[in-house]
Structure formats: C-alpha cells, structure tokens
Design a protein around this motif. Structure first.
Motif, PDB file in Angstrom:
ATOM      1  N   ASN A 115       0.835  -1.195   0.000  1.00  8.24           N
ATOM      2  CA  ASN A 115       0.000   0.000   0.000  1.00  8.24           C
ATOM      3  C   ASN A 115       0.875   1.251   0.000  1.00  8.24           C
ATOM      4  O   ASN A 115       1.616   1.518   0.955  1.00  8.24           O
ATOM      5  CB  ASN A 115      -0.920  -0.020   1.229  1.00  8.24           C
ATOM      6  N   GLY A 116       0.785   2.033  -1.079  1.00  9.32           N
ATOM      7  CA  GLY A 116       1.602   3.243  -1.225  1.00  9.32           C
ATOM      8  C   GLY A 116       1.352   4.275  -0.146  1.00  9.32           C
ATOM      9  O   GLY A 116       2.274   4.964   0.296  1.00  9.32           O
ATOM     10  N   LYS A 117       0.100   4.388   0.307  1.00  9.33           N
ATOM     11  CA  LYS A 117      -0.219   5.359   1.360  1.00  9.33           C
ATOM     12  C   LYS A 117       0.438   4.968   2.680  1.00  9.33           C
ATOM     13  O   LYS A 117       0.939   5.827   3.408  1.00  9.33           O
ATOM     14  CB  LYS A 117      -1.732   5.474   1.543  1.00  9.33           C
ATOM     15  N   VAL A 118       0.435   3.688   2.976  1.00  6.11           N
ATOM     16  CA  VAL A 118       1.077   3.209   4.204  1.00  6.11           C
ATOM     17  C   VAL A 118       2.581   3.464   4.138  1.00  6.11           C
ATOM     18  O   VAL A 118       3.182   3.941   5.106  1.00  6.11           O
ATOM     19  CB  VAL A 118       0.772   1.711   4.441  1.00  6.11           C
ATOM     20  N   ARG A 120       4.120   5.785   2.461  1.00  2.00           N
ATOM     21  CA  ARG A 120       4.321   7.231   2.611  1.00  2.00           C
ATOM     22  C   ARG A 120       4.217   7.650   4.069  1.00  2.00           C
ATOM     23  O   ARG A 120       5.002   8.469   4.558  1.00  2.00           O
ATOM     24  CB  ARG A 120       3.283   7.980   1.754  1.00  2.00           C
ATOM     25  N   ARG A 121       3.260   7.069   4.809  1.00  2.45           N
ATOM     26  CA  ARG A 121       3.079   7.416   6.219  1.00  2.45           C
ATOM     27  C   ARG A 121       4.267   6.940   7.054  1.00  2.45           C
ATOM     28  O   ARG A 121       4.658   7.609   8.009  1.00  2.45           O
ATOM     29  CB  ARG A 121       1.765   6.851   6.745  1.00  2.45           C
ATOM     30  N   ASP A 124       6.964   9.469   6.466  1.00  4.93           N
ATOM     31  CA  ASP A 124       6.645  10.675   7.241  1.00  4.93           C
ATOM     32  C   ASP A 124       6.959  10.469   8.720  1.00  4.93           C
ATOM     33  O   ASP A 124       7.515  11.359   9.381  1.00  4.93           O
ATOM     34  CB  ASP A 124       5.174  11.062   7.070  1.00  4.93           C
TER      35      ASP A 124
END
Length: 137
Positions: A115-118, A120-121, A124
């Motif tokens: 999962n790309g969003k995971v 990225r998080r 961060d």
C-alpha cells in the motif's frame, strides 16, 4: 608495525558484497562454501581488509545474481573529478546503512508493504522522529 588501512574502493566493494549477501539471505559461511573459502575470508572481503580479485568478484556476482558493476555503484572517486550534482557524503551514508543488518531488515520489511499510502506514512513517521531527535543518536 603499522596497521594498513583498507583502500576506500575495497571497503566499498566489500560493503556492497555484504549488503547483497544479506539481502539475498545468504550467510557468510554459505557464500564461503560456494566459493571454496572460509567464512573468515568472506568477512575480510566484506571489511575491505582483503582485496577481491576480478575472477573472484565475478564468481560472487554470479552467486548473488547481480552484475559485477553492482559492487562499484556509488564507489568513492578519490582524486577523480565528480560529475554532475552527486553528493558523495550522502551516497556513503546510504551505502553504510544498507550494509548494516538494520538497513537490510528495514528495507526487506518496507518493500513487502504494497500500500503506497502506508509506505508514505512510514516515511513521514521516520522523518518526524528524526526531526524530534535533532539528528542525535
């Protein structure tokens, strides 16, 4: 008697051997057996204290399924002029990190996250933790 300091290129090539070996999940003993060497000799190669001959480097590349050029990527240039906007210091710490067991573990785990969003998080989070720490270890 003075202790001889390993050549920076030999150290770099050795650290790339270590990084690739660890990413492939191969022990020093297993690589040594495949090469007809002791694990201690593999350790010396990885530290750069013993130079790796061209033929041996080709064997290692074949066993670890990478081109020989892989071991020279990001190598220090010494007196040679650097081209472009490369930052030798940043390449060195990335190589050092990737050659560490923590770097290998983190990389292996991170690439398994689809999962790309995971992902990225996580980046961060790590960046914010580094800022909080102020770069102090």
């Amino acid at each position: 008697m003075l202790k001889k300091i390993p050549n920076p290129i030999d150290r770099h090539v050795g650290s790339r051997v270590r990084m690739r070996r660890m990413l492939a999940g191969v022990s020093q003993e297993k690589l040594g057996d495949a090469l007809g060497l002791t694990f201690q000799q593999v350790q010396k190669y990885e530290k750069g204290s013993n130079r790796i001959s061209a033929s041996r480097l080709q064997q290692i590349a074949k066993m670890l399924d990478v081109p020989v050029s892989f071991f020279f990527e990001g190598a220090p240039t010494g007196d040679m002029p650097t081209g472009g906007f490369s930052d030798a210091a940043s390449s060195a710490y990335v190589s050092d990190f990737m050659a560490s067991s923590e770097g290998v573990q983190l990389t292996k785990a991170f690439v398994r996250i689809k999962n790309g969003k995971v992902r990225r998080r996580i980046i961060d989070l790590v960046e914010s933790l580094a800022e909080e720490d102020g770069g102090n270890a």
